[in-house]
Scaffold this motif. Structure first.
Motif, PDB file in Angstrom:
ATOM      1  N   ILE A 364       0.839  -1.187   0.000  1.00 25.70           N
ATOM      2  CA  ILE A 364       0.000   0.000   0.000  1.00 25.70           C
ATOM      3  C   ILE A 364       0.885   1.252   0.000  1.00 25.70           C
ATOM      4  O   ILE A 364       1.822   1.362   0.792  1.00 25.70           O
ATOM      5  N   GLY A 365       0.596   2.161  -0.916  1.00 25.08           N
ATOM      6  CA  GLY A 365       1.388   3.378  -1.042  1.00 25.08           C
ATOM      7  C   GLY A 365       2.416   3.338  -2.149  1.00 25.08           C
ATOM      8  O   GLY A 365       3.056   4.348  -2.443  1.00 25.08           O
ATOM      9  N   TRP A 366       2.564   2.185  -2.795  1.00 29.48           N
ATOM     10  CA  TRP A 366       3.569   2.048  -3.858  1.00 29.48           C
ATOM     11  C   TRP A 366       3.269   2.983  -5.020  1.00 29.48           C
ATOM     12  O   TRP A 366       4.180   3.632  -5.548  1.00 29.48           O
ATOM     13  N   SER A 367       2.020   3.058  -5.451  1.00 30.09           N
ATOM     14  CA  SER A 367       1.666   3.895  -6.606  1.00 30.09           C
ATOM     15  C   SER A 367       2.022   5.349  -6.353  1.00 30.09           C
ATOM     16  O   SER A 367       2.585   6.033  -7.220  1.00 30.09           O
ATOM     17  N   ARG A 368       1.696   5.837  -5.170  1.00 34.68           N
ATOM     18  CA  ARG A 368       2.010   7.227  -4.840  1.00 34.68           C
ATOM     19  C   ARG A 368       3.517   7.472  -4.840  1.00 34.68           C
ATOM     20  O   ARG A 368       3.988   8.522  -5.280  1.00 34.68           O
ATOM     21  N   SER A 369       4.273   6.484  -4.387  1.00 30.56           N
ATOM     22  CA  SER A 369       5.719   6.677  -4.233  1.00 30.56           C
ATOM     23  C   SER A 369       6.455   6.761  -5.560  1.00 30.56           C
ATOM     24  O   SER A 369       7.514   7.393  -5.637  1.00 30.56           O
ATOM     25  N   ILE A 370       5.925   6.138  -6.621  1.00 28.47           N
ATOM     26  CA  ILE A 370       6.649   6.147  -7.899  1.00 28.47           C
ATOM     27  C   ILE A 370       5.948   6.978  -8.969  1.00 28.47           C
ATOM     28  O   ILE A 370       6.482   7.144 -10.058  1.00 28.47           O
ATOM     29  N   GLY A 371       4.736   7.477  -8.681  1.00 33.30           N
ATOM     30  CA  GLY A 371       4.021   8.275  -9.664  1.00 33.30           C
ATOM     31  C   GLY A 371       3.149   7.465 -10.592  1.00 33.30           C
ATOM     32  O   GLY A 371       2.884   7.877 -11.719  1.00 33.30           O
ATOM     33  N   HIS A 372       2.678   6.318 -10.139  1.00 33.12           N
ATOM     34  CA  HIS A 372       1.826   5.440 -10.944  1.00 33.12           C
ATOM     35  C   HIS A 372       0.358   5.804 -10.727  1.00 33.12           C
ATOM     36  O   HIS A 372      -0.036   6.244  -9.647  1.00 33.12           O
ATOM     37  N   ARG A 373      -0.470   5.623 -11.747  1.00 32.36           N
ATOM     38  CA  ARG A 373      -1.899   5.908 -11.629  1.00 32.36           C
ATOM     39  C   ARG A 373      -2.556   4.925 -10.661  1.00 32.36           C
ATOM     40  O   ARG A 373      -2.195   3.749 -10.606  1.00 32.36           O
ATOM     41  N   PHE A 374      -3.552   5.427  -9.929  1.00 29.79           N
ATOM     42  CA  PHE A 374      -4.170   4.648  -8.865  1.00 29.79           C
ATOM     43  C   PHE A 374      -5.656   4.949  -8.814  1.00 29.79           C
ATOM     44  O   PHE A 374      -6.082   6.104  -8.897  1.00 29.79           O
ATOM     45  N   LYS A 375      -6.470   3.912  -8.682  1.00 27.74           N
ATOM     46  CA  LYS A 375      -7.915   4.082  -8.575  1.00 27.74           C
ATOM     47  C   LYS A 375      -8.295   4.150  -7.100  1.00 27.74           C
ATOM     48  O   LYS A 375      -8.120   3.185  -6.356  1.00 27.74           O
ATOM     49  N   ARG A 376      -8.829   5.282  -6.714  1.00 27.32           N
ATOM     50  CA  ARG A 376      -9.215   5.455  -5.330  1.00 27.32           C
ATOM     51  C   ARG A 376     -10.369   4.529  -4.974  1.00 27.32           C
ATOM     52  O   ARG A 376     -11.338   4.383  -5.724  1.00 27.32           O
ATOM     53  N   SER A 377     -10.296   3.948  -3.811  1.00 27.78           N
ATOM     54  CA  SER A 377     -11.346   3.061  -3.349  1.00 27.78           C
ATOM     55  C   SER A 377     -12.514   3.867  -2.799  1.00 27.78           C
ATOM     56  O   SER A 377     -12.339   4.935  -2.208  1.00 27.78           O
ATOM     57  N   ASP A 378     -13.711   3.352  -3.017  1.00 27.44           N
ATOM     58  CA  ASP A 378     -14.897   3.995  -2.470  1.00 27.44           C
ATOM     59  C   ASP A 378     -14.999   3.799  -0.963  1.00 27.44           C
ATOM     60  O   ASP A 378     -15.758   4.491  -0.283  1.00 27.44           O
ATOM     61  N   ILE A 379     -14.225   2.855  -0.453  1.00 27.94           N
ATOM     62  CA  ILE A 379     -14.237   2.593   0.988  1.00 27.94           C
ATOM     63  C   ILE A 379     -13.317   3.590   1.671  1.00 27.94           C
ATOM     64  O   ILE A 379     -12.125   3.669   1.378  1.00 27.94           O
ATOM     65  N   THR A 380     -13.862   4.376   2.576  1.00 27.06           N
ATOM     66  CA  THR A 380     -13.107   5.469   3.197  1.00 27.06           C
ATOM     67  C   THR A 380     -12.165   4.984   4.286  1.00 27.06           C
ATOM     68  O   THR A 380     -11.175   5.633   4.587  1.00 27.06           O
ATOM     69  N   LYS A 381     -12.443   3.855   4.903  1.00 29.22           N
ATOM     70  CA  LYS A 381     -11.558   3.338   5.941  1.00 29.22           C
ATOM     71  C   LYS A 381     -11.481   1.816   5.841  1.00 29.22           C
ATOM     72  O   LYS A 381     -12.339   1.160   5.249  1.00 29.22           O
TER      73      LYS A 381
END
Length: 651
Positions: A364-381
């Motif tokens: 978790i967090g890999w996409s943000r760390s390298i600049g990869h596109r990521f689909k946000r989950s509808d689940i908030t927690k």
């Protein structure tokens, strides 16, 4: 060797007495059956030649959404009713929208034929083909298809295992299986040791009329992955009672286990008359032989412990949009293979199968760390009980230095098409991410929004420098619509004003993998990754393997790396309890387009199309705020490129 136990030779009577005191043959005399011996005591004392002591050491499925342009023509999938551009449909006759539908169609046809015979009805040669419908009706059919897709995933017909035996399959065709040591990720892959032919083991004696379970010594006649063809001691060259058994199974033990466990050793009834003194026979027969290490069973158990557990959260490729990742939760773990359920799936049917060492899953967090596109989950927690997978459990990629000469956007290369793994295509680097990751697009068939770009690491064995296919005599798939054939890289680079990615930036490591052409194995069908099939290595190019699924057409073949975690030894499914798909029979393929004669036609260099599924995009899935493109400071930096071409220079 430390992994084997020598049964040392003792010649004198006192030494034999001392050896018997170890209890190796305790319980034999008391449990032997009453038989009349036809051999004399002299025959029983006949010398048995010792065996040599120096035994050798066994060293996305995705979718590309486009709107029909009105020029290419439309087609309707005969399996699911999907409507799309004809040129993007699968098979030569464009009858199916994907590999999955083609196989499901053939399997369903086979089931229908069997059912018809049971009911006394004549089987039909072809399933009913959907008739052409107005566009509105097609749209409605597709909408209904989307609604029932999840339910169909559960009911897709898998080929029955009934009647298939690896042992019979190998024996009847004299096949050779890839050794366990070729699969470092598989159980015992790194500690198989010198298990080979002539190794002795203790196994249940099935040729016995005693009411209790008894055992006897057997030797390995042939190895096929985890499976061994065993022959009871005393049968010499008689294969009458030979049998196959999984070496890692619970019924195979090292010599001496029966004595330590208080289990009786009883010779098979068929040969009990051959010797009067079986104890002396075994002592001489086993002198100098090898057996399994005493802790073999413990090592098997330890090698089948997996760090990934249910309820762990990971980032995994979105099977419908390869350009992005999504959050998924581990639902189950079988033999190191993970069934991942996308976090938004309420009925837990939207899943994805892969190995825990697959390059498609990340912390978790890999996409943000390298600049990869990521689909946000509808689940908030996080849901109760779900937790992020520790980063150290994921496969490590090789560190690279991007500060010097490095890949640049627009550079050309060759790459395995993840939507058609039987082809290597002309490709382009579309974006340079951090930590050595690249976004790659297949020339001529990219979606306008880049939703079919896919992420490969710079060290990935699935990308190659320009000219790789030509040098290794592999058919390179040119861009869709490219008419200047035969394809020549030199002309294409000049026409597009592009440069080839420098050869020195690609992974050139070729491990001593041990695979040979013709070897059998069990392989994941990466176009339907829940299936593991009987397969054959048909070609080897350095570390690249051409995997053929037995019984299927060559168009289903897949290019796979020699260290891919999606390849397994013969017997892996039996060991882990996973269902194996046997070779497809002729009847299960008769409904597919094209005949075996068409398969043998000479291949031309014309574009043959992709096995990608192109459909009407009725609903925009990438809505505002849903798809995030994380930017990283170093991801867009360019390094000095090179104009060197890894091709033959034209005059």
């Amino acid at each position: 060797m430390e992994n084997t136990k020598d049964l040392t030779e003792h010649s004198s009577r006192s030494e034999r007495k001392r050896r018997d005191s170890f209890g190796m043959f305790d319980g034999y005399d008391s449990c032997s059956e009453d038989t009349s011996s036809s051999s004399s005591s002299e025959e029983s004392e006949e010398e048995v030649a010792p065996l040599p002591s120096n035994l050798p050491i066994i060293k996305n499925n995705g979718q590309v959404y486009t709107y029909p342009d009105g020029k290419s023509g439309m087609a309707t999938c005969e399996m699911c009713g999907m409507v799309g551009v004809r040129d993007a449909f699968y098979s030569k006759t464009k009858r199916f929208c994907s590999v999955s539908c083609s196989r499901s169609y053939s399997s369903n046809s086979k089931k229908a034929s069997i059912l018809a015979r049971l009911q006394g009805k004549p089987p039909t040669k072809k399933a009913k083909v959907l008739q052409k419908q107005p566009l509105v009706a097609k749209l409605a059919a597709y909408a209904q298809y989307q609604a029932t897709l999840q339910n169909q995933a559960k009911t897709k017909a898998a080929v029955s295992m009934e009647g298939f035996s690896w042992g019979n399959y190998i024996n009847s065709n004299s096949f050779i299986a890839a050794p366990v040591t070729c699969f470092k990720h598989a159980p015992m892959g790194t500690c198989w040791g010198d298990i080979s032919e002539n190794v002795r083991v203790e196994v249940p004696n099935t040729d016995c009329s005693l009411p209790t379970k008894v055992f006897w010594i057997a030797g390995i006649v042939k190895l096929a992955g985890y499976n061994a063809l065993l022959r009871y001691e005393g049968f010499e060259n008689d294969p009458g009672l030979d049998f196959w058994c999984n070496v890692c199974g619970s019924d195979i033990h090292p010599v001496g286990w029966c004595a330590a466990s208080g289990k009786p050793l009883v010779p098979p009834r068929t040969i009990q008359h051959k010797y009067t003194n079986w104890k002396a026979f075994l002592v001489k027969r086993l002198t100098g032989a090898k057996t399994l290490p005493p802790d073999f069973s413990q090592k098997v158990t330890e090698s089948m412990q997996y760090p990934f557990k249910p309820c762990m959260r990971v980032e995994v490729v979105d099977k419908r949009h390869l350009c992005r990742t999504r959050v998924a939760v581990v639902e189950s773990v079988i033999g190191g293979r993970l069934r991942l359920v996308y976090e938004e799936s309420e009925d837990r049917t939207d899943d994805f199968w892969c190995h825990m060492h697959s390059p498609l899953i990340h912390p978790i967090g890999w996409s943000r760390s390298i600049g990869h596109r990521f689909k946000r989950s509808d689940i908030t927690k996080k849901q109760d009980g779900h937790f992020d997978t520790p980063p150290h459990l994921f496969a490590k990629v090789k560190e690279v230095d991007q500060s010097g000469e490095w890949f640049k956007e627009g550079m050309k290369l060759e790459a395995i098409d993840p939507l058609n793994l039987s082809t290597i295509c002309v490709a382009t680097i579309r974006k340079v991410l951090a930590d050595g990751f690249l976004m790659i697009g297949i020339d001529g068939s990219e979606a306008a929004d880049g939703s079919d770009w896919f992420c490969y690491h710079a060290t990935s064995p699935s990308i190659f420098p320009v000219g790789f296919c030509e040098i290794n005599m592999i058919e390179l798939t040119p861009p869709r619509g490219y008419t200047k054939l035969p394809f020549k890289w030199f002309d294409y680079l000049r026409e597009t004003g592009s440069i080839a990615a420098p050869v020195k930036l690609f992974n050139k490591d070729v491990p001593n993998h041990g695979f040979r052409v013709g070897m059998k194995l069990e392989a994941v069908d990466l176009m339907e990754p829940r299936l593991i099939c009987v397969a054959t290595v048909t070609r080897i190019i350095h570390r690249l393997l051409r995997i053929h699924f037995d019984g299927w057409e060559e168009e289903y073949d897949q290019w796979v790396d020699c260290e891919s975690p999606d390849l397994y030894p013969v017997g892996w499914c039996q060991l882990t309890g996973y269902q194996l798909q046997p070779p497809a029979s002729q009847s299960s393929r008769e409904s597919q387009s094209g005949s075996s004669k068409q398969k043998k036609k000479a291949k031309s260099q014309q574009y043959k199309g992709h096995k990608k599924m192109t459909t009407l995009q009725l609903k925009e899935e990438l809505i505002d705020g849903e798809d995030y493109n994380f930017l990283h400071g170093a991801s867009d930096q360019e390094s000095n490129g090179s104009a060197n071409f890894y091709i033959k220079q034209e005059p």
